[in-house]
Design a protein around this motif. Structure first.
Motif, short mmCIF file in Angstrom:
data_model
loop_
_atom_site.label_atom_id
_atom_site.label_comp_id
_atom_site.label_asym_id
_atom_site.label_seq_id
_atom_site.Cartn_x
_atom_site.Cartn_y
_atom_site.Cartn_z
N LYS A 347 0.77 -1.12 0.03
CA LYS A 347 -0.05 -0.04 -0.02
C LYS A 347 1.08 1.43 -0.13
O LYS A 347 0.15 2.29 -0.30
CB LYS A 347 -0.84 -0.13 1.10
N VAL A 378 -2.75 6.07 4.12
CA VAL A 378 -3.28 4.82 3.37
C VAL A 378 -2.89 3.63 4.10
O VAL A 378 -3.69 2.78 4.37
CB VAL A 378 -2.38 4.66 1.99
N GLY A 381 -5.16 2.63 6.89
CA GLY A 381 -6.57 2.62 6.54
C GLY A 381 -7.47 3.73 6.82
O GLY A 381 -8.74 3.78 6.56
N ILE A 383 -7.33 6.61 4.65
CA ILE A 383 -7.70 7.13 3.20
C ILE A 383 -7.50 5.79 2.38
O ILE A 383 -6.63 5.10 2.30
CB ILE A 383 -6.62 8.22 2.76
N GLU A 384 -8.61 5.91 1.36
CA GLU A 384 -8.55 4.91 0.39
C GLU A 384 -7.43 4.98 -0.60
O GLU A 384 -7.31 6.41 -0.76
CB GLU A 384 -9.92 4.78 -0.38
N ASN A 385 -6.66 4.08 -1.06
CA ASN A 385 -5.75 4.41 -2.02
C ASN A 385 -6.25 4.47 -3.40
O ASN A 385 -6.05 3.64 -4.50
CB ASN A 385 -4.64 3.31 -1.87
N GLU A 386 -6.99 5.52 -3.66
CA GLU A 386 -7.60 6.03 -4.95
C GLU A 386 -7.04 7.31 -5.39
O GLU A 386 -7.13 8.25 -4.46
CB GLU A 386 -9.19 5.69 -4.95
N ALA A 389 -9.57 10.16 -4.19
CA ALA A 389 -9.65 10.30 -2.85
C ALA A 389 -8.42 11.09 -2.20
O ALA A 389 -8.39 11.96 -1.26
CB ALA A 389 -9.94 8.87 -2.19
#
Length: 406
Positions: A347, A378, A381, A383-386, A389
């Motif tokens: 991640k 990230v 957890g 923040i989403e790893n997108e 986002a």
């Protein structure tokens, strides 16, 4: 012995000018039915007359050139005849020559020694002429599973007289081929690696070996990857300096840091390249990790050290495998945890790059800080790893750093 066409053609050309012979490893490997990667030729013709456009190098008082993309090494003879040349070589198994007609010249019965799996020197001056042959003998013993006939240990102090780079390269090969040879010939390795001279008992229920023996067994349990085997070999050398005893039990608190400091001195002394040094040092510093670290603690380590999780777990499991066998059941827990931590480490490759912040005219010194904070979020957890986002969060959290506020 049938030669590849390009080797035969090269010998054929040289034979029009003078004498040429195939020597060394190709003949030995043919007898042993082993693969041949290169061919050594020897001639009494000056190399500049044969190949005037080739770069001539010097090694061991010979002139050498490489042909056919380094598949052929052509060198000048030592002396005036092939017999004189062979008398200057290291071991009987390497002092065999063949002329262009296939005639074998074997004055020291090298073929017999090959069949009997013996490594035997040509003369008493073998090691005084070139002390690196001490390590070459051990390396050949690893490669071929041959017995070294001569007492090479008596010449060990001669290793102090040769270049570090030559020692390092032979040491690497031995370490990757068979680290057990380091124990077998420990007095030789202690000459240039005195830190390994640590045969101190570990009065601890987790250990059945002294420190040196444990180190060797750990190294044996690692796959043949250079930085991993180097880390295994030096991971516990610091124990000598931090041993304490309480209620009859020995403890070695902080030995990972001391081992790291000692390794860095070794790396400098052996002139180990910077990249390898950093990888090995990172593994040594972290090999005592607690399996039950929190996600936050693992995140901190992953980002601080840029950990190779697979190698770290390989080292730790090798370490455990070299301890008291009654505790080997711990390995199952490490296998399970490894998968989890590998997924966590992946991640750190977040889907936002520094160029996004360059476009916002963020000062370079702040870009690294922002990316590291985003990586931490990230991994934890938060923040989403997108990409969307991450940009949305960044635009809210780090706008103070944007010079071109939109």
């Amino acid at each position: 012995m049938k030669l590849p066409e390009h080797v035969y053609k090269t010998m054929e050309y040289i034979s029009t000018k003078g004498n040429v012979y195939l020597v060394g490893g190709a003949i030995r490997n043919t007898i042993l039915n082993l693969p041949i990667s290169d061919y050594d030729l020897c001639t009494d013709v000056p190399l500049e007359q044969l190949f005037p456009d080739k770069k001539i190098m010097k090694n061991d008082n010979r002139e050498i050139i490489f042909l056919n993309d380094q598949n052929i090494e052509l060198s000048t003879m030592k002396g005036n005849t092939i017999l004189e040349d062979l008398s200057h070589r290291d071991f009987t198994m390497n002092a065999i020559a063949m002329d262009i007609n296939g005639n074998i010249i074997d004055p020291y019965q090298g073929q017999k020694d090959i069949q009997n799996k013996k490594i035997k020197t040509i003369s008493n001056e073998c090691f005084t002429q070139d002390p690196c042959r001490i390590l070459r003998a051990i390396r050949f013993s690893c490669e071929l599973d041959f017995e070294i006939v001569d007492d090479i240990t008596e010449y060990k102090d001669l290793l102090k007289t040769i270049k570090t780079e030559r020692i390092r390269e032979e040491f690497y090969k031995i370490l990757l081929l068979n680290p057990g040879k380091i124990e077998e010939y420990k007095d030789i390795f202690f000459v240039f690696l005195p830190e390994l001279n640590c045969e101190i008992v570990q009065n601890n229920p987790y250990h059945i070996y002294n420190i040196f023996k444990h180190i060797i067994e750990t190294t044996k349990h690692t796959p043949p990857v250079l930085e991993l085997r180097l880390a295994a070999l030096f991971h516990d050398i610091g124990k000598v300096k931090c041993k304490t005893t309480k209620n009859g039990i020995d403890h070695f608190y902080g030995h990972d840091k001391i081992s790291s400091q000692m390794f860095m001195k070794i790396a400098k002394r052996l002139k180990i390249d910077h990249k390898t040094t950093n990888k090995v040092n990172t593994l040594i510093l972290n090999h005592e990790f607690n399996l039950y670290f929190s996600t936050k603690a693992w995140t901190r380590r992953i980002l601080k050290y840029d950990l190779d999780i697979e190698q770290l777990f390989l080292l730790r499991k090798a370490d455990i495998s070299a301890q008291n066998p009654i505790y080997l059941n711990r390995l199952e827990d490490y296998d399970k945890k490894e998968k989890e931590i590998i997924q966590l480490a992946k991640k750190k490759n977040i889907k936002i790059k520094g160029d996004y912040f360059v476009s916002k005219d963020v000062e370079p010194k702040n870009i690294g800080k922002i990316l590291r904070e985003l990586q931490t979020k990230v991994l934890l957890g938060q923040i989403e790893n997108e990409e969307g986002a991450l940009k949305q969060y960044a635009d809210q959290r780090y706008r103070k750093y944007y010079r071109n506020n939109e």
